[in-house]
Structure formats: C-alpha cells, structure tokens
Enzyme design. Structure first.
Site, PDB file in Angstrom:
ATOM      1  N   PHE A 157      24.397  56.998  31.544  1.00 23.67           N
ATOM      2  CA  PHE A 157      24.337  55.620  31.082  1.00 23.67           C
ATOM      3  C   PHE A 157      23.879  54.789  32.272  1.00 23.67           C
ATOM      4  CE2 PHE A 157      26.827  54.070  27.128  1.00 23.67           C
ATOM      5  CZ  PHE A 157      26.110  54.927  26.319  1.00 23.67           C
ATOM      6  N   GLN A 271      27.893  39.760  28.421  1.00 25.78           N
ATOM      7  CA  GLN A 271      26.877  40.797  28.616  1.00 25.78           C
ATOM      8  C   GLN A 271      25.873  40.794  27.466  1.00 25.78           C
ATOM      9  OE1 GLN A 271      27.615  45.297  28.364  1.00 25.78           O
ATOM     10  NE2 GLN A 271      27.306  44.942  30.557  1.00 25.78           N
ATOM     11  N   HIS A 273      23.181  43.006  25.934  1.00 29.16           N
ATOM     12  CA  HIS A 273      22.673  44.369  25.928  1.00 29.16           C
ATOM     13  C   HIS A 273      21.149  44.305  25.841  1.00 29.16           C
ATOM     14  CE1 HIS A 273      22.118  48.571  24.875  1.00 29.16           C
ATOM     15  NE2 HIS A 273      23.406  48.781  25.076  1.00 29.16           N
ATOM     16  N   LEU A 290      22.887  46.724  17.524  1.00 32.45           N
ATOM     17  CA  LEU A 290      22.729  47.509  18.742  1.00 32.45           C
ATOM     18  C   LEU A 290      21.859  48.744  18.539  1.00 32.45           C
ATOM     19  CD1 LEU A 290      23.659  47.810  21.707  1.00 32.45           C
ATOM     20  CD2 LEU A 290      25.521  49.238  20.847  1.00 32.45           C
ATOM     21  N   GLU A 293      22.625  52.458  24.071  1.00 33.61           N
ATOM     22  CA  GLU A 293      22.128  52.834  25.390  1.00 33.61           C
ATOM     23  C   GLU A 293      21.868  54.332  25.495  1.00 33.61           C
ATOM     24  OE1 GLU A 293      23.561  52.121  30.001  1.00 33.61           O
ATOM     25  OE2 GLU A 293      23.825  50.589  28.464  1.00 33.61           O
ATOM     26  N   ARG A 347      22.668  46.743  32.990  1.00 35.70           N
ATOM     27  CA  ARG A 347      22.282  46.074  31.754  1.00 35.70           C
ATOM     28  C   ARG A 347      21.748  44.668  31.993  1.00 35.70           C
ATOM     29  NH1 ARG A 347      27.096  47.915  27.496  1.00 35.70           N
ATOM     30  NH2 ARG A 347      26.293  50.033  27.180  1.00 35.70           N
ATOM     31  N   HIS A 411      26.415  41.176  23.501  1.00 33.36           N
ATOM     32  CA  HIS A 411      27.025  42.464  23.161  1.00 33.36           C
ATOM     33  C   HIS A 411      28.490  42.572  23.541  1.00 33.36           C
ATOM     34  CE1 HIS A 411      27.395  46.723  22.498  1.00 33.36           C
ATOM     35  NE2 HIS A 411      27.587  46.982  23.784  1.00 33.36           N
ATOM     36  N   ARG A 446      29.653  44.625  32.753  1.00 32.52           N
ATOM     37  CA  ARG A 446      30.320  45.878  32.402  1.00 32.52           C
ATOM     38  C   ARG A 446      29.398  47.076  32.560  1.00 32.52           C
ATOM     39  NH1 ARG A 446      30.552  48.973  27.896  1.00 32.52           N
ATOM     40  NH2 ARG A 446      29.618  47.424  26.503  1.00 32.52           N
TER      41      ARG A 446
END
Length: 643
Positions: A157, A271, A273, A290, A293, A347, A411, A446
């Site tokens: 990730f 955040q 995304h 979404l 990721e 991100r 997100h 995050r």
C-alpha cells in the site's frame, strides 16, 4: 431491560439539564410549555456501544469475553456498517513476503506518513498489537488470501516500506466485519439496529446514557448507562464528493462528544483518497465511490490525458499498457511528482498530483485521470481485484483491458475525539471513543491499511479496560431527574423538528454544505477561501430556521435534518482549525502557506462552551527509542518490485 416512563418521570420535564440540546438550533419555535407527545422507551444496559462497525464490534467482544452484556446499536441493519467499504486491506508486520519488516518499521511508516502529528503511544500500540490481531481474526475465520506456501499474503500500500497489508481480495473490510459479527453473536452480544442517537446525556463531567429514536417506528429511546462508547465513524461524507454513503460518516460521533463536554482534535486533517470514481463518467450515483488502493498496490498506473506526451510514457515500453489503453491514455505523470515511489507515494501526494493535472488541463473530458492495470495478466487482476472487475464490468468497462477514470475523493478523517489511548477515555467520566470517531493514530495523513488496523488494535484494550470497571451497580444505572428531563427535552425537539414546515429541505442544505467544503476546505486551501467558507456556513445555518421536513421520524427527510445539525457543528470546527493552521502538512495544504514549520508540530484542540468553539495548541510526545531508530534508518518502499 425496557420500561415505560412513569408519571413522576414525566413531571421532571420542567427541569432542564445543562447545555443546549443538539436540535434546538433547528427548531425555531421551541417552547418549554409544549407538552411532550412522543412516546418513548427506557432501556438499561451496563455499556452502550454506539456504532456497529469493526471498532464497535471489537469493543463489545472484549466486554462480553469478561462476562458482561454490552448493547451495540447501529443506524442500519445488522452487518451493514461502513467497515464493509474498506476494501484493500489491513496492516500488520507479519513479514510473510518481507521478513525484514517489524512493528517498529510499521510505527515509523505511520509516524512519517502522519508528518509526526500522531500520538506516538497510540501508533506504537497499534503497530505492536496488529500481528496478534490478524492471527486472532484468522482463528475466528477471516479468509485471508494466502501465499503459495500457505502464509497470510500481503500487498504493497502507498508509503509502506514493505509489503504489510493483509487482504481478502478487495473485500477485506466486509470479510473482517462478518468475522467480528459472528464472534459477537457466538458470545450472545445484544444488538439493536435502526437506532439513531441524537444526544448524549451528560452534565459536562460524566455521562448517564443517551437519547435517540427508533428509525423504523419513530418511537423515542432513552438509554440509561454509566458507560457509553462512541464508535460512530468519521465525517468525510460532509464533502460533496466522498467515498462514504450519504447517510454515513457525517460527524455525529464527533458532534455528540463535543456537546457532551469532550474535546476534539485536528479536525483540519481530511484525507482525500487519490482514486475515487468520477461521476461525470460513470453517473451521479457512483461519484466519489472508492477505487481501492489495492489497484495501485497490485501495479496499477496513473496517466493523464495529454496524448502529446504519450511517447514518453510506459505505453511504449515492452511492459506497458494494452493496445486498448495505449490508444486512450497520455503521460504517466507520477514520474514528475514522485519518481521513486510513483503511484504508491503517500495519498496526499498522489491526490494533489491528480488535482494539479486536472487543474492544468491535462485531465480527461470528465475531470479525472486514468488508472490502468491492463498490463497485468487478466486472470491475476480478476483474482486479486474481483470486486473492482465486477463493478466496472456492470458499468461497461473491462479493467483487464482498458483504463478507469478516477479523481480524488474525500475518504477519511484523521481528526476526531481526543482520547487517552490506554483507556479510551474522553475526559468525561464513563464516555469512551474508538475507531474513526477518534483522532491521534494517523496524525496529518493516514497510512493506507491502518484504518482497519486501528479499529481492532485500540478497541480490544479499551473494551477490556471498561470491563474491569463494571460492577453490579451498572446493571441498573441511576438516571437523575435532571437527565431524564434533558432526554425529554430532546424528544420534544425531535417532535418539533419532524413538524418543520418551511421551504428549505434538509438534503438541499447538506448538498450546499458539501459543495462549500469541497470548494473552501478541499485538497488545496487558503485563508481567503476558508474565510469565505465560514461566511457561507453561517448563511446555511440561517436557512435552518426555515426547514421543511417531508415526513415523520421514520422518513429519510427527518434523518437528513438530524444529520444537518451534526454536520454544521463539525464543519465549523473543520473550517476554523484549517484557518488556524498556517502551514502545509500532510492532508492540510495551504497554498498561501506552502511550507511545513517545526513550530506547528502541535495538535489543535477544539472545545465548546456557551460562547462557542475555542481552539488551543497542544504539544506532541516523542516516539520510543526503538521506533526512533527505525525512523532514523529511513526505510522506504521500493516501488520497482512491481515493475
């Protein structure tokens, strides 16, 4: 236990508890003289858990394992919690593929990604605990994907030094929540669905329970409890493009805590995304949903629509895109922004890069960029990303042979309730919080895969701590006349809100608020824009005096009206903290203050009193020696393993 309110209890309604009820600001003709007509039930429980996702379930399991019976309540049907939308994976330093990984490196990655605004003790608690929590989930039945030699598989990730993210295809949250629910049911944990809490019963020093209503029947519900756990999620759905459902993650947990007397922390950090579906391409219903990721973790590449640069991108390489994608994509632009980590940089970095590409005219006709994984073997893509393959196939896109159109979407919210991570306590006696409702683990941004990790790593010890403090007195908690009166005042406010017959629909104001935040507190911010946002926020507040609720307490219109009261509170705190922080750090980017400053390595703490919101700075602790050593080693993801 359910009981009917006595006549003596009702007589206490003339005594108003401390503080103003959440919904008062939306009820313009509130009158203390109006008799209460809404019928309500009283429910007693030793522990009330508000929120039925992974964090709420894991707290309840820990309490039940100690021999107690917490009551878990959720706004939707059993198992239909927002955890199911967390698709890509959950972090733990198992070392299945990279044996060099350990918990100190996981903690170091988390602190670096959080730009060192994280609570170091909270980060270390999560990183240390996660290998055991993954093995626990495995024992309980979570069907993690496996390596050829039978280990739990792990994928990359963004911004992770090693392959650390455990997964179940691209439906990890769904599989994990199903496991937790099965475990809770085996322990006979009581659960009540379709319940909305609108008020915590608190005098500013301790909590006595909560008031709300049954969303199916419209009947009022008064919960008596000396121990209340907020596990209600975050507030990313305040934004007009977001990856949540419209009726989830709208700040109710944070607003309830603030009104009860608790503090909030770091609300400015939201955040975005990098890869949400772009509604202009796929339809309004899919806008912001979404694209996990995991697509980039399995090698997906980002391209703009600048076809003049096509010869310079990966499409011309022997390992480049398929014929279909070569004919449509442009430059692989992350080479300009992050040549080492590419699509798997942090991100915030990738989201800003996409925003800049679109702003500078290199986006698609639909206002996004291309995400392409067609260079991977089609069977591999179908195996690792089955949900994405199926979703896009239903929309007429075969992601094994052509690119997706994506753009940033709100997100996750790093900010939330300020707690002591050793205990989950909020500073209000008997009130605890866990999961995305809280702040501290993630800092300014995050690390992908850490959201699911936080839910189980923090919730287990918090539940155990609560269980240690339970006694026989908690089985039948005492509700003072003042707190009963406060609940009845809340029920009266709900009644009157349901009767609001103005001209403005609550959903319209929520949509206006979403546009406001996207424009004035989005990926790129500045002082002028934030101040304009605050002015617009007051204009929205003014319109709440003319609300039209189309239906009774069981209607979606009424639910949106209640959501609006929470959302306005949290939106103000978000805008004010964003204005206060005059630097750029992580997910908070100020174009008028683009640098990061050491004297801003502080948390912003929000509290509320009769005069409104106040903000003050608080210093941050330092990591332990082993984690500091891992930070100093400066581990970094080697993206080219994926090439």
């Amino acid at each position: 236990m359910t009981e009917a309110p006595s006549s003596g209890d009702r007589a206490a309604s003339s005594t108003v508890g401390q503080g103003e009820p959440t919904l008062d600001s939306l009820v313009s003709d509130f009158s203390d003289e109006r008799p209460l007509e809404l019928p309500y039930d009283v429910v007693s429980t030793p522990v009330l858990v508000i929120g039925a996702g992974a964090a709420g379930a894991r707290v309840a399991i820990a309490i039940a394992e100690a021999g107690h019976a917490p009551l878990v309540i959720g706004k939707r049907g059993h198992g239909d919690a927002h955890t199911t939308w967390a698709a890509g994976g959950i972090n733990a330093s198992l070392g299945s593929l990279d044996p060099e990984d350990d918990w100190t490196i996981h903690a170091a990655d988390t602190l670096k990604e959080g730009h060192f605004l994280n609570d170091p003790e909270a980060v270390e608690l999560v990183a240390r605990a996660m290998p055991d929590r993954i093995r626990e989930l495995e024992r309980w039945g979570t069907p993690f994907d496996r390596t050829d030699d039978g280990k739990i598989n792990q994928r990359y990730f963004g911004a992770q030094s090693y392959r650390r993210t455990c997964f179940v295809g691209d439906r990890t949250g769904e599989a994990m929540l199903s496991t937790l629910i099965d475990s809770a049911q085996a322990l006979e944990v009581p659960y009540r669905e379709n319940v909305m809490i609108t008020r915590l019963l608190s005098d500013g020093e301790r909590v006595y329970g909560a008031a709300g209503f049954d969303m199916e029947t419209g009947r009022g519900l008064l919960f008596r409890s000396n121990h209340v756990v907020l596990a209600a999620g975050g507030f990313s759905a305040l934004y007009h493009r977001h990856s949540s459902r419209d009726d989830e993650n709208n700040g109710d947990g944070q607003a309830l805590a603030l009104e009860a007397g608790a503090r909030l922390l770091d609300l400015e950090f939201v955040q975005f995304h990098p890869t949400g579906m772009v509604g202009e391409r796929y339809g309004e219903a899919w806008d912001g949903r979404l694209v996990t990721e995991a697509v980039r973790g399995e090698g997906g590449r980002l391209y703009n629509a600048d076809c003049s640069a096509r010869d310079a991108n990966e499409a011309g390489d022997a390992n480049g895109g398929s014929q279909a994608s070569q004919s449509s994509v442009g430059e692989r632009f992350m080479e300009r922004y992050s040549p080492d980590q590419m699509e798997l940089d942090a991100r915030d970095v990738v989201a800003r890069a996409i925003a800049e590409e679109v702003r500078d005219g290199r986006g698609t006709e639909h206002g996004g960029v291309y995400l392409d994984i067609s260079h991977r073997d089609p069977n591999y893509v179908r195996d690792r990303l089955p949900t994405m393959v199926e979703r896009f196939a239903d929309l007429g896109v075969d992601i094994t042979s052509e690119p997706m159109v994506v753009g940033p979407t709100a997100h996750y919210t790093m900010g939330g309730v300020d707690i002591n991570f050793k205990t989950g306590e909020t500073g209000i006696d008997g009130l605890y919080a866990v999961g995305e409702t809280v702040a501290g683990v993630h800092g300014a941004n995050r690390l992908g895969g850490n959201s699911l990790a936080e839910t189980v790593a923090i919730a287990k010890p918090v539940g155990e701590r609560i269980a240690l403090h339970l006694s026989s007195a908690d089985e039948d908690p005492v509700l003072t006349p003042g707190q009963r009166a406060l609940a009845e005042r809340e029920f009266l406010a709900l009644e009157m809100l349901a009767e609001a017959d103005g001209d403005v629909k609550p959903k319209a104001l929520l949509e206006e608020l979403g546009d406001l935040l996207w424009e004035h507190a989005g990926i790129i911010r500045d002082q002028q824009g934030i101040r304009e946002g605050l002015v617009k926020l007051e204009a929205i507040r003014a319109q709440t005096a003319n609300l039209l609720v189309d239906g009774d307490l069981t209607s979606r219109s009424f639910e949106y009206a209640v959501d609006l009261s929470f959302s306005l509170t949290v939106a103000e705190a978000l805008l004010r903290t964003a204005l206060e922080r005059t630097e750029s750090r992580g997910a908070h980017y100020r174009r008028d203050h683009p640098e990061t400053h050491s004297d801003w390595r502080v948390n912003l703490v929000v509290s509320a009193d009769e005069s409104g919101l106040s903000i003050h700075k608080r210093g941050i602790g330092e990591p332990s020696e082993p984690v500091q050593a891992a930070i100093d080693e400066d581990y970094e993801l080697d993206y080219h393993h994926l090439e």
